[in-house]
Motif scaffolding. Structure first.
Motif, mmCIF file in Angstrom:
data_model
loop_
_atom_site.group_PDB
_atom_site.id
_atom_site.type_symbol
_atom_site.label_atom_id
_atom_site.label_comp_id
_atom_site.label_asym_id
_atom_site.label_seq_id
_atom_site.Cartn_x
_atom_site.Cartn_y
_atom_site.Cartn_z
ATOM 1 N N ALA A 252 1.193 -7.361 -5.978
ATOM 2 C CA ALA A 252 0.123 -8.053 -6.688
ATOM 3 C C ALA A 252 -0.740 -8.859 -5.601
ATOM 4 O O ALA A 252 -0.119 -9.163 -4.595
ATOM 5 C CB ALA A 252 0.567 -9.047 -7.427
ATOM 6 N N VAL A 253 -2.000 -8.991 -5.967
ATOM 7 C CA VAL A 253 -2.801 -9.728 -5.093
ATOM 8 C C VAL A 253 -3.230 -11.150 -5.715
ATOM 9 O O VAL A 253 -3.439 -11.058 -6.885
ATOM 10 C CB VAL A 253 -4.265 -9.011 -4.886
ATOM 11 C CG1 VAL A 253 -5.027 -9.905 -3.862
ATOM 12 C CG2 VAL A 253 -3.688 -7.783 -3.762
ATOM 13 N N TYR A 254 -3.040 -12.063 -5.001
ATOM 14 C CA TYR A 254 -3.594 -13.554 -5.564
ATOM 15 C C TYR A 254 -4.685 -14.019 -5.083
ATOM 16 O O TYR A 254 -4.702 -13.758 -3.800
ATOM 17 C CB TYR A 254 -2.343 -14.386 -5.639
ATOM 18 C CG TYR A 254 -1.113 -14.082 -6.482
ATOM 19 C CD1 TYR A 254 -1.015 -14.372 -7.520
ATOM 20 C CD2 TYR A 254 -0.217 -13.329 -5.793
ATOM 21 C CE1 TYR A 254 0.252 -13.916 -8.429
ATOM 22 C CE2 TYR A 254 0.793 -12.523 -6.646
ATOM 23 C CZ TYR A 254 1.151 -13.075 -7.692
ATOM 24 O OH TYR A 254 2.296 -12.757 -8.360
ATOM 25 N N ASP A 255 -5.642 -14.886 -5.640
ATOM 26 C CA ASP A 255 -6.484 -15.763 -4.897
ATOM 27 C C ASP A 255 -6.011 -17.065 -4.193
ATOM 28 O O ASP A 255 -4.839 -17.197 -4.543
ATOM 29 C CB ASP A 255 -7.661 -16.060 -5.928
ATOM 30 C CG ASP A 255 -7.197 -16.863 -7.181
ATOM 31 O OD1 ASP A 255 -6.120 -17.597 -7.103
ATOM 32 O OD2 ASP A 255 -7.840 -16.979 -8.290
ATOM 33 N N ILE A 256 -6.952 -17.575 -3.537
ATOM 34 C CA ILE A 256 -6.415 -18.875 -3.257
ATOM 35 C C ILE A 256 -5.727 -19.993 -4.033
ATOM 36 O O ILE A 256 -4.893 -20.666 -3.555
ATOM 37 C CB ILE A 256 -7.653 -19.578 -2.168
ATOM 38 C CG1 ILE A 256 -7.139 -20.557 -1.303
ATOM 39 C CG2 ILE A 256 -8.657 -20.207 -3.234
ATOM 40 C CD1 ILE A 256 -6.376 -20.046 -0.155
ATOM 41 N N ARG A 257 -6.145 -19.908 -5.280
ATOM 42 C CA ARG A 257 -5.446 -20.935 -6.311
ATOM 43 C C ARG A 257 -4.279 -20.237 -6.646
ATOM 44 O O ARG A 257 -3.713 -21.089 -7.642
ATOM 45 C CB ARG A 257 -6.461 -21.153 -7.225
ATOM 46 C CG ARG A 257 -7.849 -21.763 -6.778
ATOM 47 C CD ARG A 257 -8.751 -22.170 -8.102
ATOM 48 N NE ARG A 257 -9.782 -22.658 -7.443
ATOM 49 C CZ ARG A 257 -10.931 -22.134 -7.230
ATOM 50 N NH1 ARG A 257 -10.875 -20.730 -7.154
ATOM 51 N NH2 ARG A 257 -11.921 -22.682 -6.767
ATOM 52 N N GLY A 258 -3.677 -19.059 -6.233
ATOM 53 C CA GLY A 258 -2.795 -18.621 -7.064
ATOM 54 C C GLY A 258 -2.800 -17.806 -8.223
ATOM 55 O O GLY A 258 -1.733 -17.441 -8.901
ATOM 56 N N ASN A 259 -3.993 -17.593 -8.647
ATOM 57 C CA ASN A 259 -4.292 -16.745 -9.830
ATOM 58 C C ASN A 259 -4.105 -15.162 -9.452
ATOM 59 O O ASN A 259 -4.774 -14.706 -8.421
ATOM 60 C CB ASN A 259 -5.618 -17.080 -10.448
ATOM 61 C CG ASN A 259 -5.719 -18.383 -10.853
ATOM 62 O OD1 ASN A 259 -4.722 -19.193 -11.552
ATOM 63 N ND2 ASN A 259 -6.755 -19.364 -10.476
ATOM 64 N N ILE A 260 -3.505 -14.336 -10.485
ATOM 65 C CA ILE A 260 -3.501 -12.789 -10.224
ATOM 66 C C ILE A 260 -4.979 -12.454 -10.154
ATOM 67 O O ILE A 260 -5.757 -12.615 -11.012
ATOM 68 C CB ILE A 260 -2.660 -12.161 -11.241
ATOM 69 C CG1 ILE A 260 -1.091 -12.733 -11.144
ATOM 70 C CG2 ILE A 260 -2.588 -10.849 -10.879
ATOM 71 C CD1 ILE A 260 -0.052 -12.178 -12.025
ATOM 72 N N VAL A 261 -5.192 -11.534 -8.993
ATOM 73 C CA VAL A 261 -6.381 -10.827 -9.147
ATOM 74 C C VAL A 261 -6.352 -9.317 -9.569
ATOM 75 O O VAL A 261 -6.748 -8.919 -10.584
ATOM 76 C CB VAL A 261 -6.845 -10.906 -7.373
ATOM 77 C CG1 VAL A 261 -8.219 -9.982 -7.475
ATOM 78 C CG2 VAL A 261 -7.273 -12.130 -7.229
ATOM 79 N N VAL A 262 -5.152 -8.700 -8.837
ATOM 80 C CA VAL A 262 -4.790 -7.494 -9.356
ATOM 81 C C VAL A 262 -3.369 -7.337 -8.987
ATOM 82 O O VAL A 262 -2.636 -7.940 -8.428
ATOM 83 C CB VAL A 262 -5.512 -6.256 -8.648
ATOM 84 C CG1 VAL A 262 -7.071 -6.287 -8.834
ATOM 85 C CG2 VAL A 262 -5.226 -6.371 -7.105
ATOM 86 N N ASN A 263 -2.803 -6.545 -9.961
ATOM 87 C CA ASN A 263 -1.117 -6.212 -9.859
ATOM 88 C C ASN A 263 -1.097 -4.712 -10.036
ATOM 89 O O ASN A 263 -1.606 -3.805 -10.586
ATOM 90 C CB ASN A 263 -0.402 -7.137 -10.610
ATOM 91 C CG ASN A 263 -0.661 -7.001 -12.055
ATOM 92 O OD1 ASN A 263 -1.358 -6.174 -12.617
ATOM 93 N ND2 ASN A 263 -0.075 -7.777 -12.777
ATOM 94 N N SER A 264 0.043 -4.194 -9.709
ATOM 95 C CA SER A 264 0.357 -2.821 -9.836
ATOM 96 C C SER A 264 0.738 -2.687 -11.377
ATOM 97 O O SER A 264 1.178 -3.481 -12.156
ATOM 98 C CB SER A 264 1.570 -2.461 -9.180
ATOM 99 O OG SER A 264 2.676 -3.264 -9.249
ATOM 100 N N VAL A 265 0.584 -1.281 -11.677
ATOM 101 C CA VAL A 265 0.899 -0.848 -13.089
ATOM 102 C C VAL A 265 2.157 -1.212 -13.441
ATOM 103 O O VAL A 265 3.178 -0.911 -12.648
ATOM 104 C CB VAL A 265 0.764 0.738 -13.199
ATOM 105 C CG1 VAL A 265 1.069 1.336 -14.762
ATOM 106 C CG2 VAL A 265 -0.851 0.798 -12.858
ATOM 107 N N GLY A 266 2.547 -1.835 -14.466
ATOM 108 C CA GLY A 266 3.988 -2.266 -14.989
ATOM 109 C C GLY A 266 4.580 -3.208 -14.269
ATOM 110 O O GLY A 266 5.573 -3.081 -14.469
ATOM 111 N N ALA A 267 3.868 -3.969 -13.695
ATOM 112 C CA ALA A 267 4.485 -5.117 -12.998
ATOM 113 C C ALA A 267 5.210 -6.048 -13.682
ATOM 114 O O ALA A 267 4.398 -6.403 -14.687
ATOM 115 C CB ALA A 267 3.556 -5.840 -11.901
ATOM 116 N N MET A 268 6.374 -6.494 -13.524
ATOM 117 C CA MET A 268 7.108 -7.390 -14.474
ATOM 118 C C MET A 268 6.284 -8.899 -13.978
ATOM 119 O O MET A 268 5.991 -9.052 -12.783
ATOM 120 C CB MET A 268 8.528 -7.287 -14.101
ATOM 121 C CG MET A 268 9.235 -5.987 -14.770
ATOM 122 S SD MET A 268 10.976 -6.094 -14.754
ATOM 123 C CE MET A 268 11.406 -6.080 -13.007
ATOM 124 N N PRO A 269 6.671 -9.866 -14.936
ATOM 125 C CA PRO A 269 6.066 -11.328 -14.530
ATOM 126 C C PRO A 269 7.288 -11.735 -13.538
ATOM 127 O O PRO A 269 8.120 -11.309 -13.119
ATOM 128 C CB PRO A 269 6.520 -11.939 -15.997
ATOM 129 C CG PRO A 269 6.457 -10.891 -16.944
ATOM 130 C CD PRO A 269 7.061 -9.624 -16.343
#
Length: 203
Positions: A91-108
């Motif tokens: 997964a990729v997060y922005d500087i604030r820690g919010n998810i930008v993109v994640n892989s398909v089927g990624a678990m929390p």
């Protein structure tokens, strides 16, 4: 009196030798266990270091994409990372820690780290690696992967365990071989003669 003292000293010496041999065998087995643990830790650290090298390279490739909000390139990046057999998700997060993109089927993330599972079962054998996405010290986000660390070192650790077991078996074979040599080459006539002489001295 002197003869009795000699007998006691001889028995004491035999007891000391027996204890020393037993202690040596135990030390060899303990050393084999320590060697196995050190090799396992070495594999653990080595695979983590290699994984971080790959993660840093991926983070460097993601810098321009996240800086320009190129979501498509970031999605391809996390998909390529997830395609590796030993990476569960990314997964990729922005500087604030919010998810930008994640892989398909990624678990929390809470589930992957075992925070919301009893005894942290979900995190067993998995390792979370996070790398800042930065250029010249300017951090624009973070890249995270979940490494199936147990699978990474499973084959190598099995081979190490087999080698350690082989060493242990060789120790046991050496002990049995020594015992057989002593029993084979010890002259029974000398043993009977020593027994006869002891009986005569006692009489």
């Amino acid at each position: 009196m002197l003869q009795i003292n000699k007998k006691r000293l001889k028995k004491l010496w035999q007891f000391i030798i027996l204890v020393a041999c037993f202690a040596t065998v135990m030390m060899l087995f303990m050393y084999s266990n320590q060697l196995n643990n050190r090799n396992y830790k070495m594999l653990y650290d080595q695979t983590e270091s290699l994984s971080r090298v790959i993660l840093r390279q991926a983070a460097a490739a993601a810098h321009d994409a996240i800086a320009n909000d190129d979501i498509e390139s970031l999605q391809r990046l996390v998909a390529n990372l997830q395609s590796e057999d030993l990476i569960l998700d990314s997964a990729v997060y922005d500087i604030r820690g919010n998810i930008v993109v994640n892989s398909v089927g990624a678990m929390p993330l809470e589930q992957l780290t075992g925070l919301n599972t009893p005894l942290s079962v979900a995190s067993i054998g998995r390792l979370q690696l996070v790398e800042p996405i930065a250029d010249n010290g300017n951090v624009v986000g973070f890249l995270r992967i979940t490494l199936e660390h147990g699978d990474v070192i499973k084959v190598a650790s099995n081979r190490l365990e087999q080698s350690i077991n082989l060493v242990r078996a060789m120790i046991l074979v050496a002990i049995v071989t020594g015992a057989l040599l002593i029993f084979t080459f010890a002259s029974r006539k000398d043993l009977w003669r020593s027994t006869f002489l002891l009986k005569n001295n006692d009489s």
